[in-house]
Design an enzyme around this catalytic site. Structure first.
Site, PDB file in Angstrom:
ATOM      1  N   ASP A   1      44.388  27.006  51.743  1.00 44.42           N
ATOM      2  CA  ASP A   1      45.615  27.190  50.963  1.00 44.42           C
ATOM      3  C   ASP A   1      45.965  28.667  50.792  1.00 44.42           C
ATOM      4  O   ASP A   1      46.805  29.026  49.970  1.00 44.42           O
ATOM      5  CB  ASP A   1      45.503  26.510  49.597  1.00 44.42           C
ATOM      6  CG  ASP A   1      44.326  27.016  48.771  1.00 44.42           C
ATOM      7  OD1 ASP A   1      43.656  27.987  49.203  1.00 44.42           O
ATOM      8  OD2 ASP A   1      44.068  26.456  47.685  1.00 44.42           O
TER       9      ASP A   1
ATOM     10  N   ASP B   1      32.743  36.927  44.274  1.00 46.17           N
ATOM     11  CA  ASP B   1      32.735  35.876  43.265  1.00 46.17           C
ATOM     12  C   ASP B   1      31.362  35.228  43.121  1.00 46.17           C
ATOM     13  O   ASP B   1      30.447  35.498  43.885  1.00 46.17           O
ATOM     14  CB  ASP B   1      33.790  34.813  43.600  1.00 46.17           C
ATOM     15  CG  ASP B   1      33.850  34.496  45.099  1.00 46.17           C
ATOM     16  OD1 ASP B   1      32.819  34.632  45.780  1.00 46.17           O
ATOM     17  OD2 ASP B   1      34.927  34.116  45.573  1.00 46.17           O
TER      18      ASP B   1
ATOM     19  N   HIS C   1      44.131  31.210  49.691  1.00 48.08           N
ATOM     20  CA  HIS C   1      43.588  31.987  48.566  1.00 48.08           C
ATOM     21  C   HIS C   1      42.490  32.930  49.046  1.00 48.08           C
ATOM     22  O   HIS C   1      41.787  32.647  50.011  1.00 48.08           O
ATOM     23  CB  HIS C   1      43.077  31.065  47.458  1.00 48.08           C
ATOM     24  CG  HIS C   1      41.782  30.381  47.749  1.00 48.08           C
ATOM     25  ND1 HIS C   1      41.696  29.057  48.140  1.00 48.08           N
ATOM     26  CD2 HIS C   1      40.497  30.824  47.686  1.00 48.08           C
ATOM     27  CE1 HIS C   1      40.436  28.724  48.310  1.00 48.08           C
ATOM     28  NE2 HIS C   1      39.674  29.786  48.048  1.00 48.08           N
TER      29      HIS C   1
ATOM     30  N   GLU D   1      43.287  31.273  43.491  1.00 52.46           N
ATOM     31  CA  GLU D   1      43.924  30.114  44.097  1.00 52.46           C
ATOM     32  C   GLU D   1      45.435  30.132  43.887  1.00 52.46           C
ATOM     33  O   GLU D   1      45.955  30.997  43.178  1.00 52.46           O
ATOM     34  CB  GLU D   1      43.276  28.848  43.532  1.00 52.46           C
ATOM     35  CG  GLU D   1      41.798  28.780  43.943  1.00 52.46           C
ATOM     36  CD  GLU D   1      41.029  27.658  43.285  1.00 52.46           C
ATOM     37  OE1 GLU D   1      41.215  27.438  42.074  1.00 52.46           O
ATOM     38  OE2 GLU D   1      40.233  27.019  43.985  1.00 52.46           O
TER      39      GLU D   1
END
Length: 270
Positions: free
Chosen positions: A141, A72, A143, A148
């Protein structure tokens, strides 16, 4: 899905680096048939990158015939910005190994046409024959990359709006000012990662313990996108003891038992 529970982050990082180097050496890549490696940023892989640099300098692995694709990049952040993922990768890995610059692929968050940039990135991965091994980390979380909670498990490379939790977590790199953190990013999709021949995910520290528990002990769920690894034919999670604190004692003992031989020595470098 293999779960290797290492005694600490240092041992975890060394094991992962030796595993990656071993896979590259085993493939014996050439210019005509390179080894294709997917790479993450963030704090999780830093120890692994340091070990890979060391192995390269010792002549135990070469990256001359390795092609990389990063997960990313922020949108709108200059490539030379200290918090851009271009900067991160060159600072922590690429500048210290023998990889040719033209073999490095990182999404361009400043492209004139961001949708085209994402499409062409995905096509380039396909054209090269797919990714042999994708290394990843996760957020608290669960991801992977910037996929996400709620992201499609069949998603491909695309533009992604970041959640407040991610912006807040990343603000530590931007003077703890959430207003300085980019609000969008380009990211490979969950399916992009899962299409790789192997996926190896690093999960370390107590902050990731809840995510690891969800990913290992519960079902595949788009609210914990790395749980998709359960369906991968060659998926590996390397974690440390702190990250297992939310898992059942029986689960931890089970994986330690079946992986005790792998944990007792470093992977072969060939």
């Amino acid at each position: 899905m293999r779960i290797l529970i290492h005694e600490d982050y240092e041992r975890l990082s060394k094991w992962v680096a030796y595993y990656i180097a071993g896979q590259i050496n085993k493939a014996n890549p050439t210019p005509a048939k390179p080894y294709v490696l997917g790479l993450p940023t963030g704090s999780s892989p830093i120890g692994t990158y340091k070990e890979l640099v060391k192995l390269n300098r010792e002549g135990k692995v070469s990256f001359k015939n390795v092609i990389t694709f990063n997960m990313d990049e922020y949108v709108g952040l200059p490539e030379n910005h200290p918090e851009s993922y271009h900067y991160f990768m060159w600072h922590n890995l690429f500048s210290h190994i023998d990889i040719p610059k033209e073999n490095v692929n990182i999404l361009d968050g400043n492209a004139d046409d961001l949708e085209k940039e994402c499409y062409e990135y995905e096509e380039k991965i396909k054209k090269i024959g797919g990714i042999d091994l994708f290394l990843g980390g996760i957020g608290p979380d669960g991801h992977i990359a910037f996929n996400e909670p709620g992201s499609s498990l069949s998603s491909k490379t695309r533009i992604k709006t970041l959640t407040y939790d991610t912006i807040l977590a990343n603000s530590r790199f931007f003077d703890n000012d959430v207003n300085k953190v980019p609000k969008t990013a380009l990211t490979v999709g969950v399916a992009t990662v899962m299409d790789s021949k192997q996926v190896l995910v690093i999960i370390n520290g107590y902050k990731k313990a809840r995510a690891l528990q969800k990913v290992v002990e519960e079902g595949v769920n788009h609210m914990w996108t790395v749980s998709m690894l359960q369906l991968h034919e060659h998926g590996i999670i390397c974690c440390d003891g702190e990250a297992t604190m939310e898992m059942k004692v029986g689960t931890v003992k089970y994986f330690k038992d079946i992986e005790h031989l792998a944990l007792s020595k470093l992977p072969e470098l060939q």
